[in-house]
Structures are given as C-alpha cells and as structure tokens.
Design an enzyme around this catalytic site. Sequence first.
Site, PDB file in Angstrom:
ATOM      1  CG  ASP A 199       6.488  -8.246   2.990  1.00 35.77           C
ATOM      2  OD1 ASP A 199       5.681  -8.120   3.918  1.00 35.77           O
ATOM      3  OD2 ASP A 199       6.179  -8.065   1.779  1.00 35.77           O
ATOM      4  CD  GLU A 250      -1.473 -11.701   6.824  1.00 32.16           C
ATOM      5  OE1 GLU A 250      -0.335 -11.369   6.430  1.00 32.16           O
ATOM      6  OE2 GLU A 250      -2.351 -12.139   6.073  1.00 32.16           O
ATOM      7  CG  HIS A 273      -0.371  -8.877  -1.405  1.00 31.33           C
ATOM      8  ND1 HIS A 273      -0.822  -9.862  -0.567  1.00 31.33           N
ATOM      9  CD2 HIS A 273       0.424  -8.085  -0.646  1.00 31.33           C
ATOM     10  CE1 HIS A 273      -0.317  -9.687   0.645  1.00 31.33           C
ATOM     11  NE2 HIS A 273       0.445  -8.611   0.625  1.00 31.33           N
ATOM     12  N   GLY A 287      -1.008  -4.674   0.979  1.00 31.16           N
ATOM     13  CA  GLY A 287      -1.791  -4.507  -0.247  1.00 31.16           C
ATOM     14  C   GLY A 287      -2.272  -3.082  -0.434  1.00 31.16           C
ATOM     15  CB  ALA A 288      -1.288  -0.082   1.227  1.00 31.38           C
ATOM     16  CB  SER A 289       0.141  -0.555  -4.497  1.00 29.43           C
ATOM     17  OG  SER A 289       1.496  -0.722  -4.160  1.00 29.43           O
ATOM     18  CG  ASN A 349       3.662  -3.920   4.076  1.00 28.79           C
ATOM     19  OD1 ASN A 349       4.112  -3.186   4.947  1.00 28.79           O
ATOM     20  ND2 ASN A 349       3.652  -5.220   4.180  1.00 28.79           N
TER      21      ASN A 349
HETATM   22  P1  13P Z   1       0.952  -4.046  -2.880  1.00 29.27           P
HETATM   23  O1  13P Z   1       0.898  -5.212  -3.797  1.00 29.27           O
HETATM   24  O2  13P Z   1      -0.388  -3.346  -2.811  1.00 29.27           O
HETATM   25  O3  13P Z   1       2.044  -3.100  -3.171  1.00 29.27           O
HETATM   26  O4  13P Z   1       1.198  -4.623  -1.390  1.00 29.27           O
HETATM   27  C1  13P Z   1       2.488  -4.963  -1.001  1.00 29.27           C
HETATM   28  C2  13P Z   1       2.525  -5.717   0.274  1.00 29.27           C
HETATM   29  O5  13P Z   1       1.576  -5.798   1.024  1.00 29.27           O
HETATM   30  C3  13P Z   1       3.787  -6.378   0.620  1.00 29.27           C
HETATM   31  O6  13P Z   1       3.703  -7.107   1.796  1.00 29.27           O
HETATM   32  O1  G3H Z   2       3.295  -9.272  -0.413  1.00 27.88           O
HETATM   33  C1  G3H Z   2       3.871  -9.597  -1.420  1.00 27.88           C
HETATM   34  C2  G3H Z   2       4.883  -8.708  -1.992  1.00 27.88           C
HETATM   35  O2  G3H Z   2       4.326  -7.935  -3.006  1.00 27.88           O
HETATM   36  C3  G3H Z   2       6.070  -9.513  -2.431  1.00 27.88           C
HETATM   37  O3  G3H Z   2       5.875 -10.151  -3.636  1.00 27.88           O
HETATM   38  O4  G3H Z   2       6.673 -12.476  -3.220  1.00 27.88           O
HETATM   39  O5  G3H Z   2       6.591 -11.538  -5.544  1.00 27.88           O
HETATM   40  O6  G3H Z   2       8.300 -10.729  -3.925  1.00 27.88           O
HETATM   41  P1  G3H Z   2       6.933 -11.309  -4.118  1.00 27.88           P
HETATM   42 ZN    ZN Z   3       1.799  -8.033   2.079  1.00 22.34          ZN
END
Ligand code: 13P
Ligand code: G3H
Ligand code: ZN
Length: 305
Positions: free
Chosen positions: A80, A132, A178, A209-211, A251
């Site tokens: 990711d 992206e 995010h 960023g879909a949480s 995600n």
């Molecule tokens: P969230 O922070 O909304 O869970 O998004 C995660 C994400 O996009 C990881 O690539």
């Molecule tokens: O897109 C970002 C993810 O939430 C990953 O976050 O880089 O802190 O592991 P991180």
């Molecule tokens: Zn992301």
Amino acid sequence: MLISSNYLLAKARRGRYAVPAFNINNLETLQAVMAAAQEMKSPVIVQTSEGAIAYAGMEMLVAMVRVAAQAKIPVVLHVDHGKHVELIKQAIRVGYTSVMFDGSALPWKENVKITKQIVRLAHAKHVSVEAELGMIKGVEDLVSVAERDAVLTDPEQAAEFVAQTGCDSFAVAIGTAHGAYKFKGKTHLDLERLERIAGLVQQPLVLHGASGVLEDVVQLAEHYGAELEAARGVLDQDIKQAIKRGISKINIDTDLRLAFTAGIREATTDLPRVIDPRELLAPAVRCMKDVAQRKMKLFGSAGKA
Ligand code: 13P
Ligand code: G3H
Ligand code: ZN
C-alpha cells in the site's frame, strides 16, 4: 489461495461490489481479517504500508500471509502506498502479488515514468499494479472549482494516465482523507467526479481513506478512556454510492486501528489481573473481526469468494 488483484477486481467491477483491502501490521490484525473473510466467504486484500514493512519486516509479513492464505478464499498480498522503487522491487521478489506505486506527490511526467517502470517489472512476475493521481485529502476548505481541481483527480487526466502507464487499477482522489479526522463538518465525496472518471477509465477504481470511524467503536474506545472528539469518517451511504459509481477496491486502516485499540483499552481496564498477552489481545481481535465483517457486508463482497 494467494493471487494478484486483477481477477478479483475485474469480477467486482462487473458485479458492482468492492473488495475490502485491510492494512495489517501484525499477527492479530491478520488473524481478525482472515477469520472475518473466511466466515463471510469474502475475497480479501491484505495490504502493508511502507510503515508496516518497517515495523514488522517484509519477509515476516510475507511468511504470515502465505500461511494465512492457505485458506479456501482468494487472498491478495499488496504493497500500500509504495513510494520507493527499491522497496516495490523487493516486494515483487519476495512474493507480494500486488503493489501500489504512489507517485501522487510527483510531477505528472515522473509519476508516469516510474509507474510505467513498475508496471513492466510487476507484469513480468504476474503482479498487479495500482497507481494514483490526485491528492487523497479532505477538501472542505477548498471552495473554488480551481482549488478542488488542483487536488482531486481530473477525469480526462486519469484516462490519459492509465492509458500511458498500463496500470491495472487506479486510486481516485474524490474528497476522502486518511485517518480518523477526515471531515470537519458534513462528509462530502465528489461522486459526480467519480462517475466521470468511471466513464473514461475501464480499469477498476480504488477508494482510499474510506474508514467510517464507526460510532459504536468510537463510543467503546471513549468509554475506556480514549479521547476522540471530532473524529469523523465516510458515511455508509456514500460508500454504497461510490460502489454504484464504479469503486471496486476499498481501503480500510483507521477503522481497524480504532477497533484494535478499543479492544486493548477494554481488556486492560476490565482484566487488571490478567498478564497473559493472548488474553489481553483477544478483545482487540474480536473487535477487529466484527468491523471487518461489517465492511464485507457493506461493500457487498460477502459470499463472493
Ligand atoms: P483510512 O485511514 O480511512 O482507513 O484509509 C486507509 C487507506 O486508504 C490505506 O491506504
Ligand atoms: O494510507 C495509509 C495507511 O493508513 C497506512 O498508514 O503508513 O501509518 O502504516 P501507515
Ligand atoms: Zn491510502
């Protein structure tokens, strides 16, 4: 079974549902995600950020996911937001089945050049590539069309970018961000922009960023001492609209982080005599599994394994 994203995302696009992509950093999160996917009979993408790789080690993550993927559901192991070509090359070498090159901060020419290079390397090993264009961040403060256009994905540019790079899936910037603090006020996704992108790009589209920053999980965490006021995520109804308009991979990291830490807080408060880490981690795994299952229902991936 460990496979690349291509078949899963093409099937999801045709079937108008989305495959969940969960970020993992450790064994417990992987256990929760895999238990959820197996129970829901859902395909699942397990993804690790560069931060997760620095934390747990790439070989360790690959080994854990390889064993977990012996389950009878399709599993993808995905990098990711890979920003370093060497890291992505290494991931392809050691067994990742999918990678993201995130060149969103680069000038167009460089993003295209490096994405193309990654596509060539990855395809030689049957590894799929997500790319992206645009910035994944909240856009409430950006009121003018020009300001929004500078940040969000431009549909015509997206089509051009995908054609030039040959990437397999494409991450759109349509107003999500995010983390747990995505919106100051009402959540707003530019669904009209998404529809235009989907009309021009044939490849599966990805929503970062879909949480949802789920209210009950936040309440549980706050009950056990977390301070999360003003945390705000994407509404379920917007997720459904986004899937209808062509999103095939979604995600989720923050919702699992909230669930994990809510479970930990609950355990350390309610079980003060327990010193067995496995017992203290059990509520965290339960909470993450529940969240993952809810996502599979919401995204329509349940029963699609
Ligand atoms: P969230 O922070 O909304 O869970 O998004 C995660 C994400 O996009 C990881 O690539
Ligand atoms: O897109 C970002 C993810 O939430 C990953 O976050 O880089 O802190 O592991 P991180
Ligand atoms: Zn992301």
